[in-house]
Write an enzyme that holds these catalytic residues in place. Structure first.
Site, PDB file in Angstrom:
ATOM      1  CB  CYS A 122     -20.038  -1.562  -3.406  1.00 29.59           C
ATOM      2  SG  CYS A 122     -18.386  -2.074  -2.911  1.00 29.59           S
TER       3      CYS A 122
ATOM      4  CG  ASN B 199     -22.319  -4.565  -6.118  1.00 35.84           C
ATOM      5  OD1 ASN B 199     -22.598  -5.535  -5.424  1.00 35.84           O
ATOM      6  ND2 ASN B 199     -21.193  -3.900  -5.989  1.00 35.84           N
TER       7      ASN B 199
ATOM      8  CG  ASP C 187      -2.180   0.822   0.994  1.00 39.29           C
ATOM      9  OD1 ASP C 187      -3.263   0.236   0.898  1.00 39.29           O
ATOM     10  OD2 ASP C 187      -2.077   2.063   0.893  1.00 39.29           O
TER      11      ASP C 187
HETATM   12  P1  NAD Z   1     -10.162   1.054   0.124  1.00 38.30           P
HETATM   13  O1  NAD Z   1     -10.239   2.478  -0.196  1.00 38.30           O
HETATM   14  O2  NAD Z   1     -10.561   0.577   1.491  1.00 38.30           O
HETATM   15  O3  NAD Z   1      -8.673   0.527  -0.139  1.00 38.30           O
HETATM   16  C1  NAD Z   1      -7.910   0.858  -1.239  1.00 38.30           C
HETATM   17  C2  NAD Z   1      -6.443   0.881  -0.808  1.00 38.30           C
HETATM   18  O4  NAD Z   1      -5.628   1.006  -1.968  1.00 38.30           O
HETATM   19  C3  NAD Z   1      -6.082   2.062   0.090  1.00 38.30           C
HETATM   20  O5  NAD Z   1      -5.480   1.577   1.286  1.00 38.30           O
HETATM   21  C4  NAD Z   1      -5.095   2.869  -0.741  1.00 38.30           C
HETATM   22  O6  NAD Z   1      -4.107   3.514   0.044  1.00 38.30           O
HETATM   23  C5  NAD Z   1      -4.500   1.809  -1.642  1.00 38.30           C
HETATM   24  N1  NAD Z   1      -3.900   2.304  -2.893  1.00 38.30           N
HETATM   25  C6  NAD Z   1      -4.385   3.219  -3.755  1.00 38.30           C
HETATM   26  N2  NAD Z   1      -3.562   3.355  -4.822  1.00 38.30           N
HETATM   27  C7  NAD Z   1      -2.523   2.501  -4.632  1.00 38.30           C
HETATM   28  C8  NAD Z   1      -1.376   2.151  -5.370  1.00 38.30           C
HETATM   29  N3  NAD Z   1      -1.127   2.696  -6.581  1.00 38.30           N
HETATM   30  N4  NAD Z   1      -0.522   1.234  -4.871  1.00 38.30           N
HETATM   31  C9  NAD Z   1      -0.777   0.646  -3.686  1.00 38.30           C
HETATM   32  N5  NAD Z   1      -1.863   0.920  -2.929  1.00 38.30           N
HETATM   33  C10 NAD Z   1      -2.740   1.835  -3.397  1.00 38.30           C
HETATM   34  O7  NAD Z   1     -11.041   0.314  -0.982  1.00 38.30           O
HETATM   35  P2  NAD Z   1     -11.864  -1.059  -0.840  1.00 38.30           P
HETATM   36  O8  NAD Z   1     -13.165  -0.817  -0.173  1.00 38.30           O
HETATM   37  O9  NAD Z   1     -10.967  -2.120  -0.339  1.00 38.30           O
HETATM   38  O10 NAD Z   1     -12.197  -1.330  -2.380  1.00 38.30           O
HETATM   39  C11 NAD Z   1     -11.195  -1.724  -3.301  1.00 38.30           C
HETATM   40  C12 NAD Z   1     -11.861  -2.178  -4.585  1.00 38.30           C
HETATM   41  O11 NAD Z   1     -12.680  -3.331  -4.325  1.00 38.30           O
HETATM   42  C13 NAD Z   1     -12.807  -1.145  -5.196  1.00 38.30           C
HETATM   43  O12 NAD Z   1     -12.734  -1.229  -6.584  1.00 38.30           O
HETATM   44  C14 NAD Z   1     -14.172  -1.601  -4.724  1.00 38.30           C
HETATM   45  O13 NAD Z   1     -15.204  -1.213  -5.582  1.00 38.30           O
HETATM   46  C15 NAD Z   1     -14.016  -3.103  -4.727  1.00 38.30           C
HETATM   47  N6  NAD Z   1     -14.921  -3.799  -3.799  1.00 38.30           N
HETATM   48  C16 NAD Z   1     -15.112  -3.305  -2.543  1.00 38.30           C
HETATM   49  C17 NAD Z   1     -15.942  -3.999  -1.664  1.00 38.30           C
HETATM   50  C18 NAD Z   1     -16.188  -3.465  -0.273  1.00 38.30           C
HETATM   51  O14 NAD Z   1     -17.123  -3.946   0.365  1.00 38.30           O
HETATM   52  N7  NAD Z   1     -15.408  -2.524   0.219  1.00 38.30           N
HETATM   53  C19 NAD Z   1     -16.557  -5.194  -2.060  1.00 38.30           C
HETATM   54  C20 NAD Z   1     -16.312  -5.665  -3.349  1.00 38.30           C
HETATM   55  C21 NAD Z   1     -15.487  -4.967  -4.212  1.00 38.30           C
END
Ligand code: NAD
Length: 454
Positions: A283, A231, A30
Site C-alpha cells: 500500500c 497512508n 474471484d
Molecule cells: P490482492 O491482490 O491480494 O487481491 C486482489 C484479488 O482480486 C485477487 O485475488 C485477484 O485475482 C482478484 N481480481 C482481480 N480482478 C478481478 C475481477 N475482475 N473480478 C474478480 N476478481 C478479480 O489485493 P489486496 O491486497 O486485497 O488489495 C485490494 C485493494 O485494497 C487494493 O486497491 C489495495 O490498495 C486496497 N487495500 C489493501 C490493503 C492491504 O493491506 N492489502 C489495505 C487497504 C486497502
C-alpha cells in the site's frame, strides 16, 4: 443482507469473512481459479492470523465463485476489492476495477444495489465506476433509467497481520456517497460493528471499553482522499523518524530514546516512530505514488510525499552502506537475511525491503541466504529465479555468514539460539534493520551490532 465481494485477496477475503460473521450472506467472487480451489476446500490462500478460524466459523454463510451472473443475482451490496497496483508512471492500474465495474453492469438487476469501492482508487473513481456500471447496463438492457445502482466509497484501513482484528474493531468506518439511501444501506450493513453488538469470537475478544465505532460519512471525493492521505501520513511519519535516525547516528544519539521522548507528546503519538529499514508492502509505496500522480494532474508537486518516498527507499541502501563499512568488500561475501515478508505476521512480499535488499546484494555478487518463518514458500514461488538460497531454518542462514541482517521483526527472531548462531557465523556482524533484537545480549555474545540510528 446479501453481499458480494469481488476479489478474494487480503482485503476481499477479510471483508467477506467479517461480513459473514455478522450474519450477512456473502458471495466472494474471484477470477483466480487456483485461489477459489483452495478456498472451497476450507483453506486460505494467504497467511493472515485468525483467517482460518473465521473461515471455519462462517462456512454456511460464505460461498466462493468465479461466476458474475451468480454473484450479482441476489446482491444488495457489491464490494469491489480487486487490486490497484502501480503502473510504471506511479498512477494506479485501474484495469481490474474497470473490468469488475463493467461486469457488474452486465449482470446486475433492477433492484437498488450499492456498489462499494473498497479498493484504494484515485479521487473521482466513484463517479467513474458508476458511469461504467451504467454504460454496460444500458448496453445490455437499452434502458438506463431503470438502474437503481448507487455508489459508495468505503476505504479499507486494515493492517495485514491484524486484518481480522481491524475489521471487527476498527478505529472508524468511513463511507463516502452523495446519496442518503446509500449511506443508510451502508450503516445497516455495518451496524453490528458500529454498535459492537455482535458476540466476539472466542479467539479474538473485544478490547476493553470498546463500545462504539465512529461512522464518518463524507462526499465521495473526500472519502477517496481520506484513504490516500492516511497512508501518506503514516509513510511520512516513518520517513521522518528515519531522517532523524540518520542525524542521530552522526551525533551519537540513540533514535529509540529520541523517538520515546517525541512520541509521548500526545500531539505526536508514539506509533509509526520506529526507525529502521523503512516501510514496504502493497500500500504505502503505491498509494504515495498515486497521490503524487493525482497531485500532478492538478498542478501540485506534493513535495512532502515525494520526500517521504525518497527517504524511505534510501533507507534500504543504508543497510548496504553499513555492510560495506564493516566488510569493506562485498563481492564474494555471504550475507544472511532474517525475514522476507514486508512486516511480521503476513506472507506478503509486495515491495518488501528484504527482496529489494537481496537484489541489491546479488547485484554486488554477494551470496545471499534468507529465511522467513511464513513467507518462504511464497518467496520460492515469486522469486525462485533470484540467485539466492532460501533456508528452512535461521541457523542455515547464519552458517558461514559474513554478516546477518534482521529485516523483518518476527517475534521468534528475538528468541533465536543466538549463542549457537554466534558459533555458526564466519564473522559476527549483525545489522538490526528494525532495532528489534536484544543488543546487549548480542554484544555479550561477541556480535558487532549495528542498529538503525543508534
Ligand atoms: P490482492 O491482490 O491480494 O487481491 C486482489 C484479488 O482480486 C485477487 O485475488 C485477484 O485475482 C482478484 N481480481 C482481480 N480482478 C478481478 C475481477 N475482475 N473480478 C474478480 N476478481 C478479480 O489485493 P489486496 O491486497 O486485497 O488489495 C485490494 C485493494 O485494497 C487494493 O486497491 C489495495 O490498495 C486496497 N487495500 C489493501 C490493503 C492491504 O493491506 N492489502 C489495505 C487497504 C486497502
Amino acid at each position: 443482507m446479501n453481499i458480494t465481494v469481488i476479489g478474494a485477496g487480503y482485503v476481499g477475503l477479510t471483508t467477506a469473512v467479517a461480513l459473514a460473521y455478522l450474519d450477512h450472506n456473502v458471495t466472494c467472487l474471484d477470477t483466480d481459479a487456483a485461489k477459489l480451489d483452495v478456498l472451497r476446500k476450507g483453506r486460505t490462500p494467504i497467511y493472515e492470523p485468525y483467517l482460518d478460524e473465521m473461515l471455519a466459523l462462517v462456512r454456511s454463510r460464505l460461498r466462493f465463485t468465479n461466476s458474475y451472473p451468480e454473484a450479482m443475482a441476489e446482491a444488495d451490496v457489491i464490494f469491489i476489492a480487486v487490486g490497484t497496483p502501480s503502473l510504471a508512471d506511479g498512477s494506479p492500474d485501474l484495469s481490474y476495477v474497470r473490468s469488475a465495474a463493467l461486469l457488474i453492469g452486465e449482470h446486475v438487476g433492477d433492484r437498488l444495489v450499492v456498489v462499494v469501492n473498497k479498493s484504494t482508487v484515485p479521487i473521482g473513481s466513484g463517479n467513474w465506476v458508476e458511469d461504467l456500471v451504467r454504460e454496460s447496463y444500458s448496453r445490455r438492457t437499452h434502458k438506463n433509467s431503470a438502474l437503481k445502482v448507487g455508489v459508495a466509497s468505503n476505504p479499507e484501513f486494515l493492517r495485514e497481520g491484524s486484518a481480522i482484528y481491524d475489521s471487527l474493531y476498527p478505529d472508524r468506518i468511513v463511507v463516502g456517497s452523495d446519496r442518503k439511501d446509500v449511506i443508510e444501506v451502508m450503516y445497516n450493513l455495518y451496524k453490528p460493528i458500529l454498535e459492537q453488538s455482535f458476540a466476539a469470537p472466542t479467539f479474538l475478544s473485544r478490547p476493553a471499553n470498546f463500545d462504539v465505532v465512529p461512522f464518518i460519512t463524507t462526499a465521495l471525493a473526500s472519502s477517496e482522499l481520506v484513504k490516500y492521505s492516511a497512508n501518506a501520513f503514516l509513510s511520512l511519519k516513518i520517513s521522518f523518524i528515519n531522517e532523524i535516525a540518520q542525524l542521530s547516528e552522526r551525533v551519537g544519539a540513540d533514535i529509540t530514546q529520541v523517538a520515546k521522548g517525541i512520541g509521548l507528546d500526545d500531539r505526536i503519538g508514539s506509533r509509526f516512530l520506529q526507525a529502521g529499514i523503512g516501510w514496504g508492502g502493497s500500500c504505502f509505496g503505491k498509494d504515495t505514488a498515486a497521490l503524487i500522480s493525482t497531485g500532478s494532474e492538478y498542478g501540485l508537486n506534493m513535495p512532502i510525499v515525494r520526500a517521504a518516498r525518497q527517504v524511505n527507499y534510501a533507507q534500504r541502501e543504508r543497510v548496504i552502506e553499513k555492510l560495506l563499512s564493516e566488510l569493506r568488500i562485498l563481492k564474494g561475501r555471504t550475507v544472511g537475511l532474517l525475514g522476507l515478508a514486508f512486516k511480521p505476521d503476513t506472507d506478503d512480499l509486495r515491495d518488501a525491503p528484504a527482496i529489494d535488499l537481496a537484489k541489491r546484494l546479488i547485484e554486488r555478487d554477494v551470496r545471499v541466504r534468507a529465511h522467513d518463518p511464513i513467507a518462504l514458500d511464497r518467496a520460492k514461488k515469486e522469486y525462485g529465479e533470484l540467485d539466492w538460497t532460501l533456508c528452512e531454518r535461521p541457523e542455515d542462514v547464519a552458517t558461514q555468514a559474513d554478516a546477518l541482517v534482521l529485516v523483518t521483526e518476527w517475534a521468534d527472531y528475538r528468541k533465536l539460539p543466538w549463542a549457537d548462531m554466534r558459533g555458526l557465523v564466519r564473522q559476527p556482524i549483525i545489522v538490526d534493520g528494525r532495532n528489534f533484537l536484544d543488543r546487549d545480549l548480542l554484544q555479550r555474545l561477541g556480535f558487532r551490532y549495528f542498529g538503525m540510528g543508534r
